[in-house]
Design a protein around this motif. Structure first.
Motif, PDB file in Angstrom:
ATOM      1  N   SER A  31       5.299   7.807  -4.830  1.00  0.00           N
ATOM      2  CA  SER A  31       4.665   6.489  -4.918  1.00  0.00           C
ATOM      3  C   SER A  31       4.467   6.067  -6.372  1.00  0.00           C
ATOM      4  O   SER A  31       4.437   6.890  -7.287  1.00  0.00           O
ATOM      5  CB  SER A  31       3.323   6.494  -4.191  1.00  0.00           C
ATOM      6  OG  SER A  31       2.407   7.355  -4.851  1.00  0.00           O
ATOM      7  N   GLN A  51       7.817   7.102   8.985  1.00  0.00           N
ATOM      8  CA  GLN A  51       6.522   7.651   9.386  1.00  0.00           C
ATOM      9  C   GLN A  51       6.048   7.045  10.699  1.00  0.00           C
ATOM     10  O   GLN A  51       5.428   7.725  11.521  1.00  0.00           O
ATOM     11  CB  GLN A  51       5.497   7.416   8.274  1.00  0.00           C
ATOM     12  CG  GLN A  51       5.776   8.224   7.021  1.00  0.00           C
ATOM     13  CD  GLN A  51       4.827   7.881   5.876  1.00  0.00           C
ATOM     14  OE1 GLN A  51       4.120   6.870   5.907  1.00  0.00           O
ATOM     15  NE2 GLN A  51       4.821   8.718   4.853  1.00  0.00           N
ATOM     16  N   SER A 101       0.827  -1.200   0.000  1.00  0.00           N
ATOM     17  CA  SER A 101       0.000   0.000   0.000  1.00  0.00           C
ATOM     18  C   SER A 101       0.864   1.254   0.000  1.00  0.00           C
ATOM     19  O   SER A 101       0.583   2.221  -0.718  1.00  0.00           O
ATOM     20  CB  SER A 101      -0.918  -0.009   1.226  1.00  0.00           C
ATOM     21  OG  SER A 101      -1.630   1.207   1.328  1.00  0.00           O
ATOM     22  N   THR A 102       1.918   1.231   0.783  1.00  0.00           N
ATOM     23  CA  THR A 102       2.845   2.371   0.830  1.00  0.00           C
ATOM     24  C   THR A 102       3.548   2.555  -0.512  1.00  0.00           C
ATOM     25  O   THR A 102       3.663   3.673  -1.028  1.00  0.00           O
ATOM     26  CB  THR A 102       3.880   2.160   1.943  1.00  0.00           C
ATOM     27  OG1 THR A 102       3.195   2.125   3.202  1.00  0.00           O
ATOM     28  CG2 THR A 102       4.913   3.268   1.955  1.00  0.00           C
ATOM     29  N   LYS A 115      10.169   4.471   4.206  1.00  0.00           N
ATOM     30  CA  LYS A 115       9.041   5.396   4.350  1.00  0.00           C
ATOM     31  C   LYS A 115       8.128   4.959   5.492  1.00  0.00           C
ATOM     32  O   LYS A 115       7.725   5.768   6.334  1.00  0.00           O
ATOM     33  CB  LYS A 115       8.272   5.469   3.036  1.00  0.00           C
ATOM     34  CG  LYS A 115       7.169   6.528   3.024  1.00  0.00           C
ATOM     35  CD  LYS A 115       6.425   6.544   1.698  1.00  0.00           C
ATOM     36  CE  LYS A 115       7.319   6.966   0.553  1.00  0.00           C
ATOM     37  NZ  LYS A 115       6.555   7.093  -0.728  1.00  0.00           N
ATOM     38  N   SER A 163      -4.125   7.500  -5.047  1.00  0.00           N
ATOM     39  CA  SER A 163      -3.479   7.014  -3.835  1.00  0.00           C
ATOM     40  C   SER A 163      -3.944   5.588  -3.542  1.00  0.00           C
ATOM     41  O   SER A 163      -4.720   4.996  -4.296  1.00  0.00           O
ATOM     42  CB  SER A 163      -3.804   7.929  -2.637  1.00  0.00           C
ATOM     43  OG  SER A 163      -2.982   7.617  -1.532  1.00  0.00           O
ATOM     44  N   PHE A 213      -4.749   2.945   0.136  1.00  0.00           N
ATOM     45  CA  PHE A 213      -4.754   2.840   1.595  1.00  0.00           C
ATOM     46  C   PHE A 213      -5.191   1.442   2.002  1.00  0.00           C
ATOM     47  O   PHE A 213      -5.929   0.760   1.307  1.00  0.00           O
ATOM     48  CB  PHE A 213      -5.635   3.910   2.244  1.00  0.00           C
ATOM     49  CG  PHE A 213      -7.070   3.938   1.777  1.00  0.00           C
ATOM     50  CD1 PHE A 213      -8.045   3.196   2.429  1.00  0.00           C
ATOM     51  CD2 PHE A 213      -7.447   4.730   0.704  1.00  0.00           C
ATOM     52  CE1 PHE A 213      -9.360   3.237   2.018  1.00  0.00           C
ATOM     53  CE2 PHE A 213      -8.776   4.781   0.283  1.00  0.00           C
ATOM     54  CZ  PHE A 213      -9.740   4.028   0.942  1.00  0.00           C
ATOM     55  N   ASN A 224       1.567   6.014  -1.290  1.00  0.00           N
ATOM     56  CA  ASN A 224       1.900   6.898  -0.177  1.00  0.00           C
ATOM     57  C   ASN A 224       2.872   7.986  -0.628  1.00  0.00           C
ATOM     58  O   ASN A 224       4.076   7.786  -0.702  1.00  0.00           O
ATOM     59  CB  ASN A 224       2.517   6.078   0.970  1.00  0.00           C
ATOM     60  CG  ASN A 224       2.727   6.901   2.220  1.00  0.00           C
ATOM     61  OD1 ASN A 224       2.885   8.117   2.161  1.00  0.00           O
ATOM     62  ND2 ASN A 224       2.744   6.245   3.373  1.00  0.00           N
TER      63      ASN A 224
END
Length: 424
Positions: free
Chosen positions: A280, A354, A271-272, A350, A297, A299, A276
Motif C-alpha cells: 500500500s 479479497q 482506502s485500499t 486487491k 494503515s 480503513f 491495505n
C-alpha cells in the motif's frame, strides 16, 4: 409467503409476517450455516444506554424458555455445533453452524433462544462485570483511546460516536428491564433477515423456517423503529491526549459516504490503495522509504449511514510531527493527483480478490448476503459492488477525494513532550 426471482444459486423469500429468508444451496461441505439478523445494532441505542445492544448479545444465549445457560451450551457442544450472538454497529446477529444431520435440532434451539429469552439476572450482572473489565482494558490501549476520541469529535452525540461497548457509567446503569425493553422494541418479525447457506434445499429451508417462525406476529399498529440519521455539522478539530506510551498514535479522520452512496466504491478503493497491505501507498512511502512508522494503515468501514475514512500511524515519539505531516501529505495527494493506471488496477485487483476470498465458506456466504439485506442494500449489491469497483476511473477517485478528504479531524496519543509539538 412471497417468493422473488433467484439470483444465481440464491433464493429470497418473504414470509407473511415480514421475515426475509435467503437460502444459498451449497453442497460442497456437509455444513449448514445460519445467520439471523435483526435491525438492532449499537446505533439504535440511546447515548445514555450505550453498551445495551452489546450486553444483549452477551446475555441472549445464556437462558431461554426451559433451558439454562449450561443446558444451552451442553446441547450445542454435544454435537460439535457453534451458536453465538454478536452486536455490530448497524445490526444484531445470531449465528449458527452445524452439520446437516443436526441442523433441524439446532435451528429449533436457536429459534427458542431468539423468541423466548429469559435474561437471567445473575447472567446479566456477570456480563456487566465482564463488559466493565473490557472497557477498562481498552483504556490501556493507545490505539483504542485514539480511535475513541476521534469518533467522539467526528460524531458528537450520534450513536456512531460510541464503540458499541459503552463506558463505565452507562454499563453500570444498565438493567435487566433495559434489555427486555430493547428486545421487545426491535426483535420482531418484520425487523429480521434469516440467511442460510449449505447442504439444504431451498424448499426444505423454507418449510423449516415457516414452521418455526411463521406464527410469530408483529406488534399491532406499530412499525419497526428507525433511528435518527442526522449527523452533527462539526468542524474538523484536533484532540491531543498525553499518555505514557512507547510510541505516538496519530489518526486522521474524514466523514465519508455511506454504503448507499454512489461514492462508496471510490472511497473503498482509495482506502485500499492507501493502507491495505505491505504494498500500500502508506506502507511503502512512510514506513519503507522514510522509516517513520511502526504500524501504518487506512480503513473505511462499511456503514449504513455516513462512515469514517481513517488513516493512522504508530511512530516513535520524536517523529510525531513529521509523521503527522506525512499522513496529511499522502491523503492530500489524492485530491490533487490522479492515480496512475497501474496503481488503480492493482487496487481494484486487491479489492476484488479479497472480496472473492471472503465468500468461500458457508458461514461467509450466509453472513454477506444477510448483511446486505439487513442494511437495505439487497442481495443484488453483491454483483453491483464488483461492477462498481471494476468501472472506477482515476477521475472518479480524485473527484471523491476532493469531496470527502479535505480537512481532517486529528487524534493524537503519546508522551506529553512529543505531542506538545503538534500545533492545535
Amino acid at each position: 409467503m412471497t417468493t422473488l426471482p433467484k439470483l444465481a444459486n440464491l433464493r429470497r423469500t418473504e414470509l407473511k409476517n415480514g421475515i426475509v429468508l435467503l437460502v444459498t444451496e451449497n453442497s460442497a461441505a456437509d455444513v449448514i450455516a445460519t445467520r439471523i439478523f435483526i435491525r438492532a445494532g449499537s446505533c439504535y441505542e440511546n447515548p445514555e444506554k450505550a453498551g445495551l445492544a452489546s450486553l444483549l448479545g452477551a446475555v441472549l444465549t445464556k437462558g431461554c424458555d426451559g433451558l439454562s445457560s449450561f443446558e444451552i451450551a451442553e446441547r450445542v457442544e454435544s454435537v460439535g455445533a457453534s451458536l453465538s450472538a454478536d452486536t455490530a454497529t448497524d445490526y444484531f446477529v445470531l449465528s449458527l453452524k452445524t452439520v446437516t444431520a443436526d441442523f433441524t435440532a439446532m435451528l429449533e434451539l436457536a429459534t427458542t433462544i431468539l423468541r423466548s429469552p429469559t435474561f437471567p439476572l445473575a447472567e446479566v450482572e456477570m456480563e456487566k462485570r465482564i463488559a466493565l473489565q473490557d472497557v477498562r482494558l481498552q483504556k490501556e490501549q493507545p490505539f483504542s483511546v485514539a480511535f475513541e476520541q476521534l469518533r467522539q469529535v467526528m460524531y458528537e452525540n450520534h450513536p456512531y460516536a460510541s464503540s458499541g461497548m459503552g463506558d463505565e457509567t452507562t454499563i453500570s446503569n444498565l438493567t435487566r428491564d433495559d434489555l427486555v425493553k430493547f428486545y421487545q422494541t426491535y426483535f420482531r418479525p418484520d425487523n429480521i433477515v434469516i440467511s442460510i447457506a449449505g447442504r439444504i434445499s431451498e424448499e426444505d429451508a423454507e418449510q423449516q423456517i415457516d414452521k418455526l417462525f411463521g406464527d410469530w406476529q408483529n406488534p399491532v399498529n406499530t412499525q419497526p423503529p428507525t433511528m435518527d440519521v442526522s449527523f452533527p455539522q462539526t468542524k474538523p478539530q484536533q484532540v491531543i491526549t498525553p499518555q505514557a506510551t512507547q510510541q505516538s498514535v496519530i489518526m486522521l479522520g474524514y466523514l465519508g459516504a455511506s454504503v448507499h452512496s454512489s461514492d462508496y466504491a471510490a472511497l473503498k478503493l482509495l482506502s485500499t490503495y492507501l493502507g491495505n497491505g505491505l504494498s500500500s501507498r502508506l506502507f511503502v512511502e512512510l514506513r519503507e522509504k522514510l522509516g517513520l512508522a511502526y504500524d501504518v494503515s487506512a480503513f473505511y468501514p462499511t456503514r449504513q449511514f455516513s462512515s469514517s475514512f481513517v488513516v493512522y500511524m504508530g511512530t516513535a515519539p520524536e517523529n510525531t510531527v513529521i509523521a503527522l505531516e506525512g499522513l496529511r501529505r499522502e491523503v492530500d495527494l489524492l485530491s490533487s493527483s490522479k492515480l496512475e493506471e497501474n496503481a488503480l488496477q492493482a487496487a481494484k485487483n486487491k479489492i476484488l480478490g479479497q472480496y472473492a476470498l471472503g465468500k468461500q465458506t458457508n458461514g461467509q456466504i450466509a453472513q454477506i448476503y444477510g448483511w446486505y439485506e439487513i442494511i437495505g442494500l439487497g442481495i443484488a449489491f453483491d454483483q453491483k459492488f464488483q461492477e462498481d469497483i471494476a468501472a472506477l476511473s482515476s477521475l472518479d477517485t480524485i473527484t471523491a477525494a476532493s469531496q470527502y478528504l479535505k480537512e481532517p479531524f486529528v487524534s493524537v496519543i503519546g508522551q506529553e513532550k512529543a505531542i506538545s509539538r503538534v500545533i492545535t
